[in-house]
Design a protein around this motif. Sequence first.
Motif, mmCIF file in Angstrom:
data_model
loop_
_atom_site.group_PDB
_atom_site.id
_atom_site.type_symbol
_atom_site.label_atom_id
_atom_site.label_comp_id
_atom_site.label_asym_id
_atom_site.label_seq_id
_atom_site.Cartn_x
_atom_site.Cartn_y
_atom_site.Cartn_z
ATOM 1 N N TRP A 1 0.793 -1.385 -0.138
ATOM 2 C CA TRP A 1 0.024 0.150 -0.082
ATOM 3 C C TRP A 1 0.882 1.260 -0.034
ATOM 4 N N TYR A 2 0.407 2.089 -0.727
ATOM 5 C CA TYR A 2 1.206 3.468 -0.927
ATOM 6 C C TYR A 2 0.165 4.762 -0.719
ATOM 7 N N GLN A 3 0.689 5.822 -0.246
ATOM 8 C CA GLN A 3 -0.094 7.011 0.225
ATOM 9 C C GLN A 3 0.463 8.033 -0.639
ATOM 10 N N GLN A 4 -0.403 8.897 -1.206
ATOM 11 C CA GLN A 4 -0.107 10.045 -1.936
ATOM 12 C C GLN A 4 -0.886 11.378 -1.556
ATOM 13 N N PRO B 1 -1.461 15.643 -2.303
ATOM 14 C CA PRO B 1 -1.444 16.248 -3.414
ATOM 15 C C PRO B 1 0.040 16.764 -3.915
ATOM 16 N N SER B 2 0.322 16.893 -5.212
ATOM 17 C CA SER B 2 1.675 17.649 -5.675
ATOM 18 C C SER B 2 2.956 16.749 -5.061
ATOM 19 N N GLN B 3 2.450 15.683 -4.601
ATOM 20 C CA GLN B 3 3.783 14.697 -4.146
ATOM 21 C C GLN B 3 3.637 13.376 -4.921
ATOM 22 N N GLY B 4 4.914 12.781 -4.823
ATOM 23 C CA GLY B 4 5.077 11.187 -5.405
ATOM 24 C C GLY B 4 4.449 10.359 -4.276
ATOM 25 N N PRO B 5 3.881 9.217 -4.676
ATOM 26 C CA PRO B 5 3.463 8.207 -3.715
ATOM 27 C C PRO B 5 4.527 7.825 -2.635
ATOM 28 N N ARG B 6 4.065 7.500 -1.372
ATOM 29 C CA ARG B 6 5.262 6.921 -0.495
ATOM 30 C C ARG B 6 4.632 5.582 -0.002
ATOM 31 N N PHE B 7 5.610 4.757 0.450
ATOM 32 C CA PHE B 7 5.440 3.355 0.877
ATOM 33 C C PHE B 7 4.673 3.581 2.294
ATOM 34 N N ILE B 8 3.797 2.708 2.377
ATOM 35 C CA ILE B 8 2.881 2.674 3.724
ATOM 36 C C ILE B 8 3.455 1.206 4.548
ATOM 37 N N ILE B 9 2.956 0.263 3.761
ATOM 38 C CA ILE B 9 3.005 -0.898 4.439
ATOM 39 C C ILE B 9 2.796 -1.923 3.355
ATOM 40 N N GLN B 10 3.417 -3.130 3.914
ATOM 41 C CA GLN B 10 3.364 -4.147 2.731
ATOM 42 C C GLN B 10 3.143 -5.783 3.459
ATOM 43 N N GLY B 11 2.513 -6.680 3.055
ATOM 44 C CA GLY B 11 2.431 -8.026 3.607
ATOM 45 C C GLY B 11 2.174 -9.131 2.542
ATOM 46 N N TYR B 12 2.252 -10.410 2.924
ATOM 47 C CA TYR B 12 2.057 -11.517 2.262
ATOM 48 C C TYR B 12 0.901 -12.377 2.756
ATOM 49 N N LYS B 13 0.627 -12.305 3.843
ATOM 50 C CA LYS B 13 -0.567 -13.078 4.656
ATOM 51 C C LYS B 13 -0.749 -12.745 5.987
#
Lengths: 109, 110
Positions: A35-38, A40-52
Amino acid sequence: LAKTTQPISMDSYEGQEVNITCSHNNIATNDYITWYQQFPSQGPRFIIQGYKTKVTNEVASLFIPADRKSSTLSLPRVSLSDTAVYYCLVGEAGNQFYFGTGTSLTVIP
Amino acid sequence: DVKVTQSSRYLVKRTGEKVFLECVQDMDHENMFWYRQDPGLGLRLIYFSYDVKMKEKGDIPEGYSVSREKKERFSLILESASTNQTSMYLCARRASYEQYFGPGTRLTVT
């Protein structure tokens, strides 16, 4: 290239917990969910990652059911500064990702 | 602190001009990407590169080309700019599953 489906937009009041669900029916065995968060006027940034199962960090939690065909990003006690677009991606580390249109979250005072 | 820099935040060009958008990363990562972002369409992948002199087409490569002569630099080229290429252009580099984006270049073609 696995694609995802998310709600286009959501509204929430400050202090509430927000859950954004993403559907990824064609997820492959080697795919992770990110999941990414963006803002306004910025590039997306990483929030969290998972597999299960469940992953938690200082920003959010990610819930993934056993069949992995969907996932839910949970933001605890949102504030106005959490107003942003949230993207759900699936894929392998070495491949490109499909961002899609994301979910526009508006936090209301 | 990870850095991905893009040469310009705002750019105005005329139809038919050749346009270069530069992206530089400060880490030794192989994977770099160019996206464009338009209202209602989200981020769409134009080109990506896995290493120097290597490039792969993304979802919307038409009207664009790229150059990767050094690992830290990935350039997006609009051979002959058109008004439908007015957009926000975002460069990213990737380490494993995490992409780091630059601040973006808002290009207007008149």
